[in-house]
Design a protein around this motif. Structure first.
Motif, PDB file in Angstrom:
ATOM      1  N   TYR A   1      30.635  27.188  93.965  1.00 22.67           N
ATOM      2  CA  TYR A   1      29.532  28.048  93.539  1.00 22.67           C
ATOM      3  C   TYR A   1      28.227  27.714  94.258  1.00 22.67           C
TER       4      TYR A   1
ATOM      5  N   LEU B   1      29.765  30.254  97.517  1.00 24.96           N
ATOM      6  CA  LEU B   1      29.421  31.535  96.889  1.00 24.96           C
ATOM      7  C   LEU B   1      27.933  31.651  96.543  1.00 24.96           C
TER       8      LEU B   1
ATOM      9  N   ASP C   1      25.339  32.837  98.115  1.00 20.97           N
ATOM     10  CA  ASP C   1      24.722  34.136  98.386  1.00 20.97           C
ATOM     11  C   ASP C   1      25.457  35.275  97.674  1.00 20.97           C
ATOM     12  N   THR C   2      26.722  35.077  97.369  1.00 22.09           N
ATOM     13  CA  THR C   2      27.519  36.111  96.711  1.00 22.09           C
ATOM     14  C   THR C   2      27.176  36.230  95.237  1.00 22.09           C
ATOM     15  N   MET C   3      26.913  35.115  94.591  1.00 24.47           N
ATOM     16  CA  MET C   3      26.647  35.094  93.154  1.00 24.47           C
ATOM     17  C   MET C   3      25.263  34.501  92.887  1.00 24.47           C
TER      18      MET C   3
ATOM     19  N   LYS D   1      33.824  43.698  90.748  1.00 21.48           N
ATOM     20  CA  LYS D   1      33.997  42.852  91.932  1.00 21.48           C
ATOM     21  C   LYS D   1      33.490  41.429  91.659  1.00 21.48           C
ATOM     22  N   MET D   2      32.339  41.314  91.007  1.00 23.57           N
ATOM     23  CA  MET D   2      31.787  39.990  90.704  1.00 23.57           C
ATOM     24  C   MET D   2      32.662  39.247  89.684  1.00 23.57           C
TER      25      MET D   2
ATOM     26  N   ILE E   1      35.664  37.961  91.623  1.00 26.54           N
ATOM     27  CA  ILE E   1      35.292  36.798  92.441  1.00 26.54           C
ATOM     28  C   ILE E   1      35.152  35.564  91.555  1.00 26.54           C
ATOM     29  N   ASP E   2      34.490  35.722  90.413  1.00 24.80           N
ATOM     30  CA  ASP E   2      34.297  34.600  89.511  1.00 24.80           C
ATOM     31  C   ASP E   2      35.622  34.112  88.936  1.00 24.80           C
TER      32      ASP E   2
END
Length: 131
Positions: free
Chosen positions: A25, A29, A31-33, A103-104, A107-108
């Motif tokens: 995380y 991730l 920048d993604t989350m 999508k989030m 991913i999580d």
């Protein structure tokens, strides 16, 4: 239940979860989350306590009944625990949401599965070594 296995496995699992969480995380991730809008800086103590709680949950389940003590058995059990925990958390977190970012969530869930498999494998190996 072997109390020594539970405590040592929980500590190892919590530390592994914390370090893997930082890697997945905090680095991969990041920048993604991003953090939610309006939130302050992370409270690392609560993150650490959450990781320790998960490590002790896995250790508690593994030390009950079957006494999971092999890497593959730990991975299989941790996958099951992770899927149901993740679904529960996401359902409750989104109960008031106007729109849901599937999508989030996916991913999580995958990230959580990765963390849980590593934690499960480590706790199982610790249980196996302490027999």
């Amino acid at each position: 239940m072997n109390v020594k296995n539970f405590i040592v496995g929980g500590i190892v699992g919590g530390i592994v979860d914390f370090l893997m969480g930082w890697l997945v995380y905090g680095m991969l991730l990041k920048d993604t989350m991003p953090a939610p809008e309006g939130s302050g800086p992370e409270n690392m103590m609560y993150i650490f306590l959450g990781c320790m709680s998960f490590g002790f949950l896995i250790s508690y389940v593994f030390s009950q009944g079957e006494g999971i003590s092999t890497c593959m058995a730990g991975i299989k059990m941790a996958i099951g625990i992770s899927i149901f925990m993740s679904l529960s958390v996401h359902f409750f977190n989104n109960m008031y949401a106007d729109s849901i970012d599937v999508k989030m969530i996916a991913i999580d869930m995958v990230a959580g599965l990765v963390l849980a498999t590593v934690v499960g494998a480590c706790v199982a190996v610790v249980n196996g070594k302490m027999k």
